[in-house]
Design an enzyme around this catalytic site. Structure first.
Site, PDB file in Angstrom:
ATOM      1  N   GLY A  15       0.771  -1.242   0.000  1.00 40.04           N
ATOM      2  CA  GLY A  15       0.000   0.000   0.000  1.00 40.04           C
ATOM      3  C   GLY A  15       0.805   1.296   0.000  1.00 40.04           C
ATOM      4  N   ARG A  36       6.953  -6.624   8.450  1.00 45.59           N
ATOM      5  CA  ARG A  36       7.149  -7.976   9.005  1.00 45.59           C
ATOM      6  C   ARG A  36       7.386  -9.012   7.916  1.00 45.59           C
ATOM      7  NH1 ARG A  36       1.615  -7.784  12.126  1.00 45.59           N
ATOM      8  NH2 ARG A  36       1.249  -6.809  10.109  1.00 45.59           N
ATOM      9  N   SER A 138      -4.677  10.188   9.420  1.00 44.76           N
ATOM     10  CA  SER A 138      -5.858   9.845   8.619  1.00 44.76           C
ATOM     11  C   SER A 138      -6.931  10.899   8.824  1.00 44.76           C
ATOM     12  CB  SER A 138      -6.417   8.488   9.064  1.00 44.76           C
ATOM     13  OG  SER A 138      -7.675   8.237   8.468  1.00 44.76           O
ATOM     14  N   TYR A 151     -10.021   2.868  16.092  1.00 43.62           N
ATOM     15  CA  TYR A 151      -9.111   3.238  14.991  1.00 43.62           C
ATOM     16  C   TYR A 151      -9.030   4.763  14.879  1.00 43.62           C
ATOM     17  CZ  TYR A 151      -7.078   4.006  10.422  1.00 43.62           C
ATOM     18  OH  TYR A 151      -6.266   4.470   9.402  1.00 43.62           O
ATOM     19  N   PRO A 181      -4.591  10.911   4.894  1.00 45.79           N
ATOM     20  CA  PRO A 181      -5.346  10.461   3.716  1.00 45.79           C
ATOM     21  C   PRO A 181      -6.785  10.111   4.071  1.00 45.79           C
ATOM     22  CG  PRO A 181      -3.331   9.160   4.067  1.00 45.79           C
ATOM     23  CD  PRO A 181      -3.597   9.913   5.321  1.00 45.79           C
TER      24      PRO A 181
HETATM   25  P1  NDP Z   1      -1.748  -1.874   3.946  1.00 43.46           P
HETATM   26  O1  NDP Z   1      -2.452  -2.936   4.728  1.00 43.46           O
HETATM   27  O2  NDP Z   1      -1.693  -2.017   2.471  1.00 43.46           O
HETATM   28  O3  NDP Z   1      -0.275  -1.692   4.507  1.00 43.46           O
HETATM   29  C1  NDP Z   1      -0.012  -1.668   5.888  1.00 43.46           C
HETATM   30  C2  NDP Z   1       1.486  -1.777   6.115  1.00 43.46           C
HETATM   31  O4  NDP Z   1       1.734  -1.683   7.531  1.00 43.46           O
HETATM   32  C3  NDP Z   1       2.054  -3.092   5.631  1.00 43.46           C
HETATM   33  O5  NDP Z   1       3.260  -2.846   4.955  1.00 43.46           O
HETATM   34  C4  NDP Z   1       2.312  -3.863   6.915  1.00 43.46           C
HETATM   35  O6  NDP Z   1       3.461  -4.666   6.778  1.00 43.46           O
HETATM   36  C5  NDP Z   1       2.606  -2.729   7.898  1.00 43.46           C
HETATM   37  N1  NDP Z   1       2.370  -3.148   9.265  1.00 43.46           N
HETATM   38  C6  NDP Z   1       1.171  -3.421   9.850  1.00 43.46           C
HETATM   39  N2  NDP Z   1       1.369  -3.837  11.106  1.00 43.46           N
HETATM   40  C7  NDP Z   1       2.722  -3.819  11.308  1.00 43.46           C
HETATM   41  C8  NDP Z   1       3.540  -4.151  12.409  1.00 43.46           C
HETATM   42  N3  NDP Z   1       3.026  -4.586  13.560  1.00 43.46           N
HETATM   43  N4  NDP Z   1       4.883  -4.020  12.272  1.00 43.46           N
HETATM   44  C9  NDP Z   1       5.412  -3.587  11.118  1.00 43.46           C
HETATM   45  N5  NDP Z   1       4.692  -3.255  10.046  1.00 43.46           N
HETATM   46  C10 NDP Z   1       3.355  -3.387  10.150  1.00 43.46           C
HETATM   47  O7  NDP Z   1      -2.488  -0.517   4.353  1.00 43.46           O
HETATM   48  P2  NDP Z   1      -2.213   1.014   3.965  1.00 43.46           P
HETATM   49  O8  NDP Z   1      -1.065   1.147   3.061  1.00 43.46           O
HETATM   50  O9  NDP Z   1      -3.499   1.572   3.555  1.00 43.46           O
HETATM   51  O10 NDP Z   1      -1.883   1.598   5.401  1.00 43.46           O
HETATM   52  C11 NDP Z   1      -0.698   2.316   5.685  1.00 43.46           C
HETATM   53  C12 NDP Z   1      -1.015   3.410   6.695  1.00 43.46           C
HETATM   54  O11 NDP Z   1      -1.921   4.331   6.109  1.00 43.46           O
HETATM   55  C13 NDP Z   1      -1.675   2.949   7.986  1.00 43.46           C
HETATM   56  O12 NDP Z   1      -1.115   3.647   9.070  1.00 43.46           O
HETATM   57  C14 NDP Z   1      -3.145   3.337   7.792  1.00 43.46           C
HETATM   58  O13 NDP Z   1      -3.791   3.544   9.019  1.00 43.46           O
HETATM   59  C15 NDP Z   1      -2.966   4.611   7.017  1.00 43.46           C
HETATM   60  N6  NDP Z   1      -4.121   5.064   6.267  1.00 43.46           N
HETATM   61  C16 NDP Z   1      -4.699   4.271   5.308  1.00 43.46           C
HETATM   62  C17 NDP Z   1      -5.779   4.739   4.589  1.00 43.46           C
HETATM   63  C18 NDP Z   1      -6.503   3.903   3.585  1.00 43.46           C
HETATM   64  O14 NDP Z   1      -7.641   4.235   3.228  1.00 43.46           O
HETATM   65  N7  NDP Z   1      -5.911   2.835   3.070  1.00 43.46           N
HETATM   66  C19 NDP Z   1      -6.283   6.092   4.805  1.00 43.46           C
HETATM   67  C20 NDP Z   1      -5.632   6.833   5.842  1.00 43.46           C
HETATM   68  C21 NDP Z   1      -4.573   6.337   6.520  1.00 43.46           C
HETATM   69  P3  NDP Z   1       3.600  -6.180   7.254  1.00 43.46           P
HETATM   70  O15 NDP Z   1       2.233  -6.792   7.254  1.00 43.46           O
HETATM   71  O16 NDP Z   1       4.544  -6.810   6.269  1.00 43.46           O
HETATM   72  O17 NDP Z   1       4.196  -6.086   8.613  1.00 43.46           O
HETATM   73  C1  8X3 Z   2      -8.268   5.114   6.696  1.00 45.24           C
HETATM   74  C2  8X3 Z   2      -9.340   5.927   6.066  1.00 45.24           C
HETATM   75  O1  8X3 Z   2     -11.760   6.621   6.339  1.00 45.24           O
HETATM   76  O2  8X3 Z   2     -11.265   4.248   6.169  1.00 45.24           O
HETATM   77  O3  8X3 Z   2      -7.674   5.804   7.737  1.00 45.24           O
HETATM   78  O4  8X3 Z   2     -10.744   5.452   8.171  1.00 45.24           O
HETATM   79  S1  8X3 Z   2     -10.839   5.534   6.734  1.00 45.24           S
END
Ligand code: NDP
Ligand code: 8X3
Length: 251
Positions: A15, A36, A138, A151, A181
């Site tokens: 992501g 991880r 977020s 969350y 985002p």
């Molecule tokens: P993804 O699930 O695609 O990616 C999440 C990433 O976080 C993965 O690379 C995962 O790696 C890593 N991760 C999760 N838990 C751990 C852990 N305990 N230790 C190390 N790494 C960890 O989601 P997104 O890319 O969407 O999310 C990324 C960030 O963006 C988050 O903080 C999310 O809250 C935020 N966000 C996302 C939005 C959305 O709509 N998608 C909107 C707003 C904010 P691995 O599993 O390999 O450890």
């Molecule tokens: C991720 C965006 O709106 O799904 O932080 O919470 S939302």
């Protein structure tokens, strides 16, 4: 001579984090990719080779995080840009029905993991008198939405923690940016719904969501802004999203 800058991205396996890692690698930064899932980190290494350094650890595990950072070879120890991105949502249900384990995982990852990484990396920035911290918050941190409770609270905490850090390094050249985002189509919803792909797909139905690349572009913009410009905060929404809970869907 232009010094090469080193970026550390947490959650680079998927992501937004993966898009950030690849965007900075593509812009000739050196990137420490973390997460991880080691095999996914290897995929990035295979594509970019020596410009990339792999660290596999769980940000919830403070000792493992400390050991990972301590293991960095000398030439990778000076991190110029920390992108605190690793995070997740688990569940979407009323607060009074929430799952304790889901709550703990979100708090331990989104808040405590981000704090651990900040505590481990920022002292060297202060010592070197340079650096940039980008925290991924977020829109969910601006106001709670239905069933988002814990969350949303973790992302509100990220906002306060980011503001606090910005105050604490105000006397230094270190810049601190919060990216907030809205809907970004990544693996986020599959994780939130514990692998229920159909439910996850519905989150992005009838709207063109953001991509990880959109957020990575904002991160690069903030880092490449002139040194006297601190992009403190950016709220980035899909065009048909007005807030965490107001989304106009077509069809
Ligand atoms: P993804 O699930 O695609 O990616 C999440 C990433 O976080 C993965 O690379 C995962 O790696 C890593 N991760 C999760 N838990 C751990 C852990 N305990 N230790 C190390 N790494 C960890 O989601 P997104 O890319 O969407 O999310 C990324 C960030 O963006 C988050 O903080 C999310 O809250 C935020 N966000 C996302 C939005 C959305 O709509 N998608 C909107 C707003 C904010 P691995 O599993 O390999 O450890
Ligand atoms: C991720 C965006 O709106 O799904 O932080 O919470 S939302």
């Amino acid at each position: 001579m232009i010094m090469e800058q080193t970026v550390l991205v947490t959650g680079a396996t998927s992501g937004i984090g993966r898009a950030c890692a690849e965007t900075f690698l593509g812009a000739d930064y050196r990137v420490i990719v973390t997460g991880r899932r080691l095999s996914r980190l290897h995929d990035i290494f295979e594509k970019y080779g020596e410009r990339c350094h792999i660290l596999a650890f769980d940000v919830q595990d403070r000792k493992a995080s400390e050991e990972a950072i301590a293991s960095l070879p000398a030439e990778w120890q000076d991190v110029d840009v920390l992108i605190n991105n690793a995070g997740l949502a688990l569940g979407l249900e009323p607060e009074y029905e929430g799952d304790y384990t889901d709550w703990d995982t979100m708090i331990d990852t989104n808040i405590k993991g981000l704090l651990t990484m900040t505590r481990l990396i920022v002292p060297t920035m202060v010592k070197r008198n340079r650096g940039h911290v980008i925290n991924i918050g977020s829109v969910a941190g601006d106001a709670a939405y239905a069933n988002g409770n814990v969350y949303c609270a973790t992302k509100a905490a990220v906002k306060s923690i980011t503001d606090g850090l910005r105050i604490d390094v105000a006397s230094t050249p270190i810049r601190v940016t919060l990216l907030k985002p809205g809907l970004v189509e990544t693996n986020f919803s599959n994780i939130r719904f514990h692998g229920d792909d159909e439910r996850a797909d519905n989150v992005y139905k009838g709207i063109v969501p953001l991509t990880g690349q959109d957020i990575a572009d904002a991160a690069l913009y903030a880092v490449q802004a002139p040194n006297h410009v601190q992009i403190a905060e950016m709220l980035i929404l899909a065009t048909h999203q007005a807030s965490g809970s107001v989304i106009f869907r077509q069809g």
